[in-house]
Design a protein around this motif. Structure first.
Motif, mmCIF file in Angstrom:
data_model
loop_
_atom_site.group_PDB
_atom_site.id
_atom_site.type_symbol
_atom_site.label_atom_id
_atom_site.label_comp_id
_atom_site.label_asym_id
_atom_site.label_seq_id
_atom_site.Cartn_x
_atom_site.Cartn_y
_atom_site.Cartn_z
ATOM 1 N N MET A 1 34.712 53.502 22.455
ATOM 2 C CA MET A 1 34.096 52.247 22.010
ATOM 3 C C MET A 1 33.506 51.506 23.202
ATOM 4 S SD MET A 1 35.829 49.122 19.818
ATOM 5 C CE MET A 1 36.400 50.223 18.543
ATOM 6 N N ARG A 2 32.219 51.110 23.081
ATOM 7 C CA ARG A 2 31.541 50.378 24.154
ATOM 8 C C ARG A 2 31.417 48.917 23.740
ATOM 9 N NH1 ARG A 2 26.387 51.494 24.336
ATOM 10 N NH2 ARG A 2 26.045 51.280 26.562
ATOM 11 N N LEU A 3 32.164 48.049 24.396
ATOM 12 C CA LEU A 3 32.213 46.650 24.006
ATOM 13 C C LEU A 3 31.541 45.765 25.046
ATOM 14 C CD1 LEU A 3 35.913 46.724 22.841
ATOM 15 C CD2 LEU A 3 33.967 46.273 21.332
ATOM 16 N N TYR A 4 30.904 44.692 24.573
ATOM 17 C CA TYR A 4 30.267 43.701 25.448
ATOM 18 C C TYR A 4 30.746 42.325 24.997
ATOM 19 C CZ TYR A 4 26.411 42.034 28.497
ATOM 20 O OH TYR A 4 25.659 41.477 29.510
ATOM 21 N N ASP A 5 31.587 41.709 25.816
ATOM 22 C CA ASP A 5 32.035 40.337 25.549
ATOM 23 C C ASP A 5 30.985 39.400 26.134
ATOM 24 O OD1 ASP A 5 33.263 37.904 25.269
ATOM 25 O OD2 ASP A 5 35.059 38.412 26.414
ATOM 26 N N THR A 6 30.220 38.759 25.257
ATOM 27 C CA THR A 6 29.083 37.968 25.733
ATOM 28 C C THR A 6 29.453 36.550 26.162
ATOM 29 O OG1 THR A 6 28.513 37.263 23.479
ATOM 30 C CG2 THR A 6 27.434 39.255 24.324
ATOM 31 N N HIS A 7 30.748 36.196 26.069
ATOM 32 C CA HIS A 7 31.100 34.826 26.451
ATOM 33 C C HIS A 7 32.584 34.737 26.768
ATOM 34 C CE1 HIS A 7 29.857 30.436 26.113
ATOM 35 N NE2 HIS A 7 31.151 30.361 26.357
ATOM 36 N N CYS A 8 32.901 34.645 28.045
ATOM 37 C CA CYS A 8 34.289 34.392 28.444
ATOM 38 C C CYS A 8 34.279 33.458 29.644
ATOM 39 C CB CYS A 8 35.020 35.688 28.765
ATOM 40 S SG CYS A 8 34.343 36.627 30.144
ATOM 41 N N HIS A 9 35.354 32.708 29.775
ATOM 42 C CA HIS A 9 35.521 31.788 30.905
ATOM 43 C C HIS A 9 36.704 32.227 31.750
ATOM 44 C CE1 HIS A 9 32.786 28.867 29.059
ATOM 45 N NE2 HIS A 9 33.483 28.964 27.939
ATOM 46 N N PHE A 10 36.592 31.984 33.045
ATOM 47 C CA PHE A 10 37.718 32.164 33.951
ATOM 48 C C PHE A 10 38.080 30.773 34.458
ATOM 49 C CE2 PHE A 10 35.542 36.203 33.809
ATOM 50 C CZ PHE A 10 36.597 37.095 33.668
ATOM 51 N N GLU A 11 39.183 30.254 33.952
ATOM 52 C CA GLU A 11 39.514 28.851 34.242
ATOM 53 C C GLU A 11 39.967 28.642 35.682
ATOM 54 O OE1 GLU A 11 40.450 26.083 30.717
ATOM 55 O OE2 GLU A 11 42.135 27.465 30.917
ATOM 56 N N ARG A 12 40.501 29.699 36.297
ATOM 57 C CA ARG A 12 40.961 29.557 37.678
ATOM 58 C C ARG A 12 40.194 30.507 38.569
ATOM 59 N NH1 ARG A 12 46.367 29.709 39.631
ATOM 60 N NH2 ARG A 12 46.609 31.774 38.704
ATOM 61 N N ALA A 13 39.735 29.999 39.695
ATOM 62 C CA ALA A 13 39.007 30.829 40.660
ATOM 63 C C ALA A 13 40.003 31.572 41.534
ATOM 64 C CB ALA A 13 38.065 29.960 41.502
ATOM 65 N N ASP A 14 40.761 32.442 40.893
ATOM 66 C CA ASP A 14 41.801 33.212 41.574
ATOM 67 C C ASP A 14 41.402 34.683 41.495
ATOM 68 O OD1 ASP A 14 44.048 34.851 42.062
ATOM 69 O OD2 ASP A 14 45.430 33.267 41.446
ATOM 70 N N PRO A 15 40.971 35.276 42.600
ATOM 71 C CA PRO A 15 40.467 36.650 42.548
ATOM 72 C C PRO A 15 41.483 37.667 42.055
ATOM 73 C CG PRO A 15 40.659 35.881 44.820
ATOM 74 C CD PRO A 15 40.853 34.698 43.942
ATOM 75 N N THR A 16 42.769 37.477 42.377
ATOM 76 C CA THR A 16 43.791 38.418 41.913
ATOM 77 C C THR A 16 43.946 38.346 40.400
ATOM 78 O OG1 THR A 16 44.990 38.204 44.004
ATOM 79 C CG2 THR A 16 46.209 39.090 42.125
ATOM 80 N N GLU A 17 44.003 37.142 39.865
ATOM 81 C CA GLU A 17 44.124 36.958 38.417
ATOM 82 C C GLU A 17 42.899 37.498 37.699
ATOM 83 O OE1 GLU A 17 43.840 33.111 35.619
ATOM 84 O OE2 GLU A 17 45.604 33.118 36.928
ATOM 85 N N ILE A 18 41.716 37.216 38.234
ATOM 86 C CA ILE A 18 40.478 37.703 37.628
ATOM 87 C C ILE A 18 40.448 39.230 37.626
ATOM 88 C CG2 ILE A 18 37.967 37.846 37.950
ATOM 89 C CD1 ILE A 18 38.097 34.911 38.922
ATOM 90 N N ALA A 19 40.867 39.844 38.730
ATOM 91 C CA ALA A 19 40.864 41.304 38.825
ATOM 92 C C ALA A 19 41.760 41.930 37.758
ATOM 93 C CB ALA A 19 41.311 41.738 40.217
ATOM 94 N N LEU A 20 42.912 41.335 37.496
ATOM 95 C CA LEU A 20 43.826 41.862 36.488
ATOM 96 C C LEU A 20 43.243 41.720 35.085
ATOM 97 C CD1 LEU A 20 47.227 40.538 37.902
ATOM 98 C CD2 LEU A 20 46.461 42.923 37.806
ATOM 99 N N ILE A 21 42.611 40.593 34.809
ATOM 100 C CA ILE A 21 41.968 40.387 33.503
ATOM 101 C C ILE A 21 40.861 41.411 33.302
ATOM 102 C CG2 ILE A 21 40.492 38.803 32.195
ATOM 103 C CD1 ILE A 21 42.127 36.484 33.450
ATOM 104 N N LEU A 22 40.078 41.644 34.341
ATOM 105 C CA LEU A 22 38.984 42.616 34.243
ATOM 106 C C LEU A 22 39.521 44.034 34.069
ATOM 107 C CD1 LEU A 22 36.496 41.274 36.942
ATOM 108 C CD2 LEU A 22 36.367 40.992 34.461
ATOM 109 N N GLU A 23 40.599 44.347 34.741
ATOM 110 C CA GLU A 23 41.184 45.681 34.614
ATOM 111 C C GLU A 23 41.652 45.930 33.179
ATOM 112 O OE1 GLU A 23 44.908 48.243 36.511
ATOM 113 O OE2 GLU A 23 44.084 46.533 37.616
ATOM 114 N N ARG A 24 42.304 44.928 32.577
ATOM 115 C CA ARG A 24 42.757 45.075 31.188
ATOM 116 C C ARG A 24 41.572 45.185 30.231
ATOM 117 N NH1 ARG A 24 46.726 41.311 33.101
ATOM 118 N NH2 ARG A 24 45.626 39.504 32.219
#
Length: 253
Positions: A1-24
């Motif tokens: 399945m190829r998915l495109y989430d066209t709208h998400c926010h990252f509330e905290r500018a924390d690169p480690t947290e962002i990396a984990l969200i992107l990995e999932r």
């Protein structure tokens, strides 16, 4: 399945947290997503998400949108975009728009800011990402005054207004709200949207879809919204994912 989430926010500018969200997200089948701003802090974290993804081998491709939303009245400076790496990651201007649910007293200021942001997007030749809540008449009127292209995000309005936005050339994006029991109006809209104008989004970290309600939302959960909508429209989840992915590529480039 190829998915495109066209709208998400990252509330905290924390690169480690962002990396984990992107990995999932990648593990759930999200191949692309758009990190969306709307304030100085959200614009900053959207740009950071682009950088984090570019440095990762286990992240989806991330593009971004920046802008000033309805809560930023009184702030008329255009967001800085010179620090975006790469510059080509900026695919839209937003989120911008109107919301009279919580702040009807700022209607005139919201309209002025919205008009300014629409003009900024036109100057940059970018599509816009529009938030409209209890303000559809004014949103339609301003879009007729300042012709624009782009996305009506997290749509929760009527079929009538959805058709007006479609007539103006806009794409309609449906979030996890469509899975909520009281949201029959959103399901009505989802049933009538033309195949070539349909987008899906999480609007994370808000509005986690069933069966993830009660958790902070994240791009990985777009899969649940995709499967629900595919079932609603009587198509396979893979086919619906491909359809909405192609539409996102069309509007966002």
């Amino acid at each position: 399945m190829r998915l495109y989430d066209t709208h998400c926010h990252f509330e905290r500018a924390d690169p480690t947290e962002i990396a984990l969200i992107l990995e999932r997200a990648k593990a759930a089948g999200v191949e692309k997503l758009m990190a969306v701003g709307g304030s100085s802090s959200l614009n900053e974290s959207a740009a950071l998400a682009v950088e984090v993804a570019a440095e990762s081998v286990v992240a989806p491709q991330v593009v971004c949108a920046v802008g000033l939303d309805r809560d930023q009245v009184g702030k008329t400076c255009a967001p800085q975009t010179s620090n975006l790496k790469p510059q080509t990651s900026l695919r839209a201007w937003g989120e911008i728009g109107l919301d009279y649910h919580y702040s009807p007293e700022t209607r005139e200021q919201q309209l002025a800011l919205f008009a300014e942001q629409l003009e900024e997007a036109r100057r940059r030749d970018l599509p816009v990402v529009i938030h409209t809540r209890e303000a559809d008449d004014d949103t339609v009127a301003l879009l007729r005054e300042i012709p624009s292209r782009g996305i009506i995000h997290c749509y929760t309005g009527t079929v009538e207004f959805a058709k007006r936005f479609l007539d103006l050339g806009f794409y309609i994006s449906i979030s996890g709200i469509v899975t909520f029991k009281p949201a029959e109006n959103v399901r009505e809209v989802a049933r009538i949207l033309p195949d070539d104008r349909f987008l899906i989004e999480t609007d994370s970290p808000f509005l986690a879809p069933v069966p993830m309600r009660g958790n902070p939302n994240e791009p990985a959960f777009i899969r649940h919204t995709c499967e629900f909508l595919a079932n609603l429209r009587g198509v396979s989840a893979d086919a619906f994912a491909d359809l909405t992915f192609a539409n996102a590529e069309s509007v966002l480039g």
